[in-house]
Design a protein around this motif. Structure first.
Motif, PDB file in Angstrom:
ATOM      1  N   GLY A   1       0.841  -1.188   0.000  1.00 61.00           N
ATOM      2  CA  GLY A   1       0.000   0.000   0.000  1.00 61.00           C
ATOM      3  C   GLY A   1       0.875   1.236   0.000  1.00 61.00           C
ATOM      4  N   PRO A   2       0.256   2.401   0.163  1.00 59.61           N
ATOM      5  CA  PRO A   2       1.057   3.626   0.246  1.00 59.61           C
ATOM      6  C   PRO A   2       2.162   3.452   1.291  1.00 59.61           C
ATOM      7  CG  PRO A   2      -1.259   4.155   0.146  1.00 59.61           C
ATOM      8  CD  PRO A   2      -1.171   2.658   0.288  1.00 59.61           C
ATOM      9  N   THR A   3       3.344   3.950   0.965  1.00 58.81           N
ATOM     10  CA  THR A   3       4.503   3.686   1.815  1.00 58.81           C
ATOM     11  C   THR A   3       5.456   4.874   1.838  1.00 58.81           C
ATOM     12  OG1 THR A   3       6.335   2.162   2.185  1.00 58.81           O
ATOM     13  CG2 THR A   3       5.745   2.576  -0.101  1.00 58.81           C
ATOM     14  N   THR A   4       6.232   4.935   2.879  1.00 55.72           N
ATOM     15  CA  THR A   4       7.314   5.917   2.955  1.00 55.72           C
ATOM     16  C   THR A   4       8.659   5.246   2.659  1.00 55.72           C
ATOM     17  OG1 THR A   4       7.525   5.551   5.335  1.00 55.72           O
ATOM     18  CG2 THR A   4       6.085   7.359   4.628  1.00 55.72           C
ATOM     19  N   ASP A   5       8.640   3.948   2.351  1.00 54.52           N
ATOM     20  CA  ASP A   5       9.860   3.237   1.975  1.00 54.52           C
ATOM     21  C   ASP A   5      10.413   3.814   0.673  1.00 54.52           C
ATOM     22  OD1 ASP A   5       9.619   1.548   4.148  1.00 54.52           O
ATOM     23  OD2 ASP A   5       8.688  -0.078   3.009  1.00 54.52           O
ATOM     24  N   ALA A   6      11.696   3.634   0.459  1.00 54.98           N
ATOM     25  CA  ALA A   6      12.334   4.109  -0.768  1.00 54.98           C
ATOM     26  C   ALA A   6      11.679   3.465  -1.981  1.00 54.98           C
ATOM     27  CB  ALA A   6      13.819   3.773  -0.724  1.00 54.98           C
ATOM     28  N   CYS A   7      11.575   4.248  -3.043  1.00 60.67           N
ATOM     29  CA  CYS A   7      10.951   3.762  -4.264  1.00 60.67           C
ATOM     30  C   CYS A   7      11.827   4.160  -5.444  1.00 60.67           C
ATOM     31  CB  CYS A   7       9.561   4.382  -4.391  1.00 60.67           C
ATOM     32  SG  CYS A   7       8.588   3.680  -5.735  1.00 60.67           S
ATOM     33  N   VAL A   8      11.913   3.270  -6.422  1.00 57.75           N
ATOM     34  CA  VAL A   8      12.699   3.528  -7.617  1.00 57.75           C
ATOM     35  C   VAL A   8      11.876   3.087  -8.826  1.00 57.75           C
ATOM     36  CG1 VAL A   8      13.885   1.289  -7.476  1.00 57.75           C
ATOM     37  CG2 VAL A   8      14.941   3.162  -8.718  1.00 57.75           C
ATOM     38  N   SER A   9      11.978   3.829  -9.906  1.00 55.77           N
ATOM     39  CA  SER A   9      11.298   3.479 -11.148  1.00 55.77           C
ATOM     40  C   SER A   9      12.342   3.013 -12.151  1.00 55.77           C
ATOM     41  CB  SER A   9      10.528   4.681 -11.697  1.00 55.77           C
ATOM     42  OG  SER A   9       9.788   4.297 -12.843  1.00 55.77           O
ATOM     43  N   VAL A  10      12.117   1.824 -12.713  1.00 56.13           N
ATOM     44  CA  VAL A  10      13.037   1.251 -13.691  1.00 56.13           C
ATOM     45  C   VAL A  10      12.237   0.906 -14.941  1.00 56.13           C
ATOM     46  CG1 VAL A  10      14.679  -0.606 -14.187  1.00 56.13           C
ATOM     47  CG2 VAL A  10      14.496   0.306 -11.859  1.00 56.13           C
ATOM     48  N   ASP A  11      12.496   1.646 -15.995  1.00 55.49           N
ATOM     49  CA  ASP A  11      11.813   1.420 -17.278  1.00 55.49           C
ATOM     50  C   ASP A  11      10.293   1.346 -17.128  1.00 55.49           C
ATOM     51  OD1 ASP A  11      14.208   1.535 -18.624  1.00 55.49           O
ATOM     52  OD2 ASP A  11      14.471  -0.630 -18.715  1.00 55.49           O
ATOM     53  N   GLY A  12       9.740   2.265 -16.348  1.00 51.59           N
ATOM     54  CA  GLY A  12       8.289   2.360 -16.199  1.00 51.59           C
ATOM     55  C   GLY A  12       7.688   1.458 -15.140  1.00 51.59           C
ATOM     56  N   VAL A  13       8.496   0.698 -14.439  1.00 52.60           N
ATOM     57  CA  VAL A  13       8.016  -0.176 -13.359  1.00 52.60           C
ATOM     58  C   VAL A  13       8.513   0.399 -12.040  1.00 52.60           C
ATOM     59  CG1 VAL A  13       8.059  -2.499 -12.364  1.00 52.60           C
ATOM     60  CG2 VAL A  13       7.988  -2.208 -14.857  1.00 52.60           C
ATOM     61  N   ASP A  14       7.578   0.680 -11.132  1.00 57.55           N
ATOM     62  CA  ASP A  14       7.939   1.198  -9.816  1.00 57.55           C
ATOM     63  C   ASP A  14       8.210   0.035  -8.861  1.00 57.55           C
ATOM     64  OD1 ASP A  14       7.574   3.705 -10.828  1.00 57.55           O
ATOM     65  OD2 ASP A  14       5.880   4.231  -9.552  1.00 57.55           O
ATOM     66  N   TRP A  15       9.283   0.176  -8.088  1.00 55.92           N
ATOM     67  CA  TRP A  15       9.711  -0.836  -7.125  1.00 55.92           C
ATOM     68  C   TRP A  15       9.862  -0.188  -5.761  1.00 55.92           C
ATOM     69  CZ3 TRP A  15      10.249  -5.867  -8.633  1.00 55.92           C
ATOM     70  CH2 TRP A  15      10.377  -6.122  -9.999  1.00 55.92           C
ATOM     71  N   VAL A  16       9.337  -0.827  -4.731  1.00 53.45           N
ATOM     72  CA  VAL A  16       9.540  -0.395  -3.349  1.00 53.45           C
ATOM     73  C   VAL A  16      10.711  -1.192  -2.799  1.00 53.45           C
ATOM     74  CG1 VAL A  16       8.543  -0.300  -1.026  1.00 53.45           C
ATOM     75  CG2 VAL A  16       7.109   0.184  -3.026  1.00 53.45           C
TER      76      VAL A  16
END
Length: 161
Positions: free
Chosen positions: A88-103
């Motif tokens: 769910g919504p998070t304050t964890d680090a997030c990165v987007s790689v080629d249009g895919v978001d990863w927590v």
């Protein structure tokens, strides 16, 4: 005649125990021992994903795994679980790689880097051993793999990451 049947039965039992022991020993040595399937591993999107698993990832060959929603490369250096609960919504680090978001999730005490897709259902979790130097390349390959799973939300605004 009765003695012969008894010997055959004992032979069958011994052979069965030997085969069972070999299966258990093989499972204990399996790269997925202790890796649980996600609750949605039987989702059709996971089956489509499994049809596209690459033979090599992170410089390692794919291991033979028979559990739905699981893939392993390099005897556990890279582990993929399809069908995990979406975050769910998070304050964890997030990165987007080629249009895919990863927590990004820290794996306490394991030295592994764990990431789970954000905004995709079923979600996909990737766990990479600290010894894998090419985390970026692994994420690019896995992002291309999971991109067909419909995205419903982003953890980064457009243009971020």
């Amino acid at each position: 005649m009765g003695v012969r049947r008894g010997r055959v039965a004992v032979g069958v039992v011994v052979a069965g125990l030997g085969a069972g022991g070999a299966l258990v020993a093989g499972e204990l040595d399996s790269p997925v021992f202790g890796l649980a399937q996600g609750p949605f591993a039987r989702d059709p999107a996971c089956a489509r994903l499994a049809d596209r698993y690459p033979d090599r990832l992170g410089g390692a060959a794919r291991d033979r795994v028979t559990f739905e929603g699981l893939a392993v490369w390099g005897h556990g250096t890279v582990e993929l679980r399809c069908g995990v609960n979406p975050p769910g919504p998070t304050t964890d680090a997030c990165v987007s790689v080629d249009g895919v978001d990863w927590v990004w999730r820290e794996a306490a005490g394991t030295g592994r880097r764990e990431l789970v897709t954000y905004g995709r259902s079923p979600a996909v979790e990737v766990s990479v051993a600290g010894s894998v130097a090419g985390l970026d390349a692994v994420l690019v390959d896995v992002s291309h793999l999971v991109a067909p799973i419909r995205s419903g939300a982003k953890c980064l605004a457009s243009g971020g990451g």
